[in-house]
Write a protein that holds these residues in place. Sequence first.
Motif, PDB file in Angstrom:
ATOM      1  N   ALA A  29       1.027  -1.228  -0.035  1.00  0.00           N
ATOM      2  CA  ALA A  29      -0.150   0.060   0.106  1.00  0.00           C
ATOM      3  C   ALA A  29       1.018   1.052   0.052  1.00  0.00           C
ATOM      4  O   ALA A  29       0.543   2.286  -0.889  1.00  0.00           O
ATOM      5  N   ALA A  30       1.895   1.337   0.669  1.00  0.00           N
ATOM      6  CA  ALA A  30       2.919   2.367   0.688  1.00  0.00           C
ATOM      7  C   ALA A  30       3.510   2.589  -0.749  1.00  0.00           C
ATOM      8  O   ALA A  30       3.575   3.694  -1.050  1.00  0.00           O
ATOM      9  N   GLY A  31       3.996   1.469  -1.182  1.00  0.00           N
ATOM     10  CA  GLY A  31       4.645   1.606  -2.632  1.00  0.00           C
ATOM     11  C   GLY A  31       3.331   1.834  -3.703  1.00  0.00           C
ATOM     12  O   GLY A  31       3.643   2.918  -4.577  1.00  0.00           O
ATOM     13  N   GLY A  32       2.247   1.477  -3.414  1.00  0.00           N
ATOM     14  CA  GLY A  32       1.079   1.924  -4.384  1.00  0.00           C
ATOM     15  C   GLY A  32       0.927   3.469  -4.287  1.00  0.00           C
ATOM     16  O   GLY A  32       0.675   4.377  -5.012  1.00  0.00           O
ATOM     17  N   ALA A  33       0.679   4.054  -2.992  1.00  0.00           N
ATOM     18  CA  ALA A  33       0.647   5.604  -2.796  1.00  0.00           C
ATOM     19  C   ALA A  33       1.756   6.217  -3.441  1.00  0.00           C
ATOM     20  O   ALA A  33       1.550   7.596  -3.733  1.00  0.00           O
ATOM     21  N   ASP A  34       2.947   5.874  -2.995  1.00  0.00           N
ATOM     22  CA  ASP A  34       4.235   6.628  -3.692  1.00  0.00           C
ATOM     23  C   ASP A  34       4.064   6.672  -5.086  1.00  0.00           C
ATOM     24  O   ASP A  34       4.300   7.712  -5.786  1.00  0.00           O
ATOM     25  N   TRP A  35       3.840   5.395  -5.880  1.00  0.00           N
ATOM     26  CA  TRP A  35       3.654   5.461  -7.054  1.00  0.00           C
ATOM     27  C   TRP A  35       2.543   6.404  -7.747  1.00  0.00           C
ATOM     28  O   TRP A  35       2.756   6.968  -8.727  1.00  0.00           O
ATOM     29  N   LEU A  36       1.605   6.546  -7.016  1.00  0.00           N
ATOM     30  CA  LEU A  36       0.213   7.213  -7.637  1.00  0.00           C
ATOM     31  C   LEU A  36       0.707   8.685  -7.155  1.00  0.00           C
ATOM     32  O   LEU A  36       0.416   9.406  -8.070  1.00  0.00           O
ATOM     33  N   GLU A  37       1.266   9.026  -6.066  1.00  0.00           N
ATOM     34  CA  GLU A  37       1.822  10.602  -6.117  1.00  0.00           C
ATOM     35  C   GLU A  37       2.523  10.786  -7.263  1.00  0.00           C
ATOM     36  O   GLU A  37       2.559  11.942  -7.634  1.00  0.00           O
ATOM     37  N   ALA A  38       3.497   9.965  -7.538  1.00  0.00           N
ATOM     38  CA  ALA A  38       4.365  10.283  -8.582  1.00  0.00           C
ATOM     39  C   ALA A  38       3.606  10.438  -9.859  1.00  0.00           C
ATOM     40  O   ALA A  38       3.838  11.480 -10.685  1.00  0.00           O
ATOM     41  N   ARG A  39       2.820   9.679 -10.162  1.00  0.00           N
ATOM     42  CA  ARG A  39       2.018   9.607 -11.521  1.00  0.00           C
ATOM     43  C   ARG A  39       1.082  11.047 -11.396  1.00  0.00           C
ATOM     44  O   ARG A  39       1.125  11.568 -12.455  1.00  0.00           O
ATOM     45  N   PHE A  40       0.473  11.313 -10.360  1.00  0.00           N
ATOM     46  CA  PHE A  40      -0.162  12.444 -10.311  1.00  0.00           C
ATOM     47  C   PHE A  40       0.423  13.722 -10.317  1.00  0.00           C
ATOM     48  O   PHE A  40      -0.087  14.725 -10.923  1.00  0.00           O
ATOM     49  N   SER A  41       1.896  13.677 -10.108  1.00  0.00           N
ATOM     50  CA  SER A  41       2.811  14.851 -10.344  1.00  0.00           C
ATOM     51  C   SER A  41       3.579  15.050 -11.787  1.00  0.00           C
ATOM     52  O   SER A  41       4.356  15.849 -11.851  1.00  0.00           O
ATOM     53  N   GLY A  42       2.957  13.837 -12.732  1.00  0.00           N
ATOM     54  CA  GLY A  42       3.752  13.770 -13.890  1.00  0.00           C
ATOM     55  C   GLY A  42       5.012  12.985 -14.038  1.00  0.00           C
ATOM     56  O   GLY A  42       5.703  13.147 -14.956  1.00  0.00           O
ATOM     57  N   ARG A  43       5.498  12.393 -12.888  1.00  0.00           N
ATOM     58  CA  ARG A  43       6.616  11.578 -12.997  1.00  0.00           C
ATOM     59  C   ARG A  43       6.142  10.153 -13.114  1.00  0.00           C
ATOM     60  O   ARG A  43       5.099   9.682 -12.866  1.00  0.00           O
ATOM     61  N   SER A  44       7.369   9.142 -13.479  1.00  0.00           N
ATOM     62  CA  SER A  44       6.974   7.849 -13.816  1.00  0.00           C
ATOM     63  C   SER A  44       6.826   6.863 -12.319  1.00  0.00           C
ATOM     64  O   SER A  44       5.792   5.866 -12.199  1.00  0.00           O
TER      65      SER A  44
END
Length: 305
Positions: free
Chosen positions: A24-39
């Motif tokens: 869940a922590a990895g998914g949250a970090d990945w989503l935050e990156a995607r929302f910010s325009g990063r991979s």
Amino acid sequence: MSLLLSLVAQILHVALMLAAAPLAAGGADWLEARFSGRSGASILLPWRDLVRLSRKTVAETDAGSPVLRFAPAAALGATIAAAALVPSFSRSMALSPLADILVIVSLLTVARVAMVLAALDAGAATPGLAAQQSSALAVPAEAALIIAVFAIALMAGGLNLDLAMGQMRDGGLGPAAASAVVLAALLALAVADDGFALSGLEQAETGNGVAVARLTGWLRRLVWIDLIGALFLPFGFATAGAGPLEWSIGLACWGLKLAVFIPCLCAARLTAGRVAARRATELAAFAIMLAVIAAAMVLTSARMA
């Protein structure tokens, strides 16, 4: 047979919580990156970090006391105990009679205190500042939690989590307006509390102590998600004695709730920015106001009835 199934469901629940917290922590970090325009990094990165950090040895210091050595384990143990009492995919598990909302809140408080003591014992500037900020947050946050729990107990007729879930399934925690205000208070506290152990507090630890501190913070976040989901979305839970077929349905519903809640949490964090210490304290103070309003609404409704 029913008792055995409830025990198996309880063990499976704890194992799933420990496994899902880093994901869940990895998914949250990945989503935050995607929302910010990063991979964004892989959602498995937290698991890889845990494995890497767990292989490191703890660096002993002359200044540190036994508190620094045992505090991470105590914090993780208290958080696991809280996680065991909050249902994920199944209700009526072996420990459900002990699932008192006040006990769950108290266990999370014990975990916070253990990490703060470790940070203070380290004698370094950054962990000490993080401990000060976490303590400042705890004052309004714990007050808001107690008032919110009081309001929930008034609406549910008790503090048992299964009882509150049953009340919500049967027709909601009434009055509905007070229930919505309590939900808003808990959501504000969840955002304010999110990641408290992932800040400077973990810098007090070395070696595998860092892995324990990170797992504690990730598991704490998942406990918040499941607690709010159990109280206000008590649907899709399997019965512990029903067996694996119904459990699989409960697991699917749990996954769906996580898939909805985690993006919402990420969106809230991105909208407000990374929650700083002052803003977290303001959110907790706002939660106190909401909790007091909810308790007043419940008492007024009971008096009019």
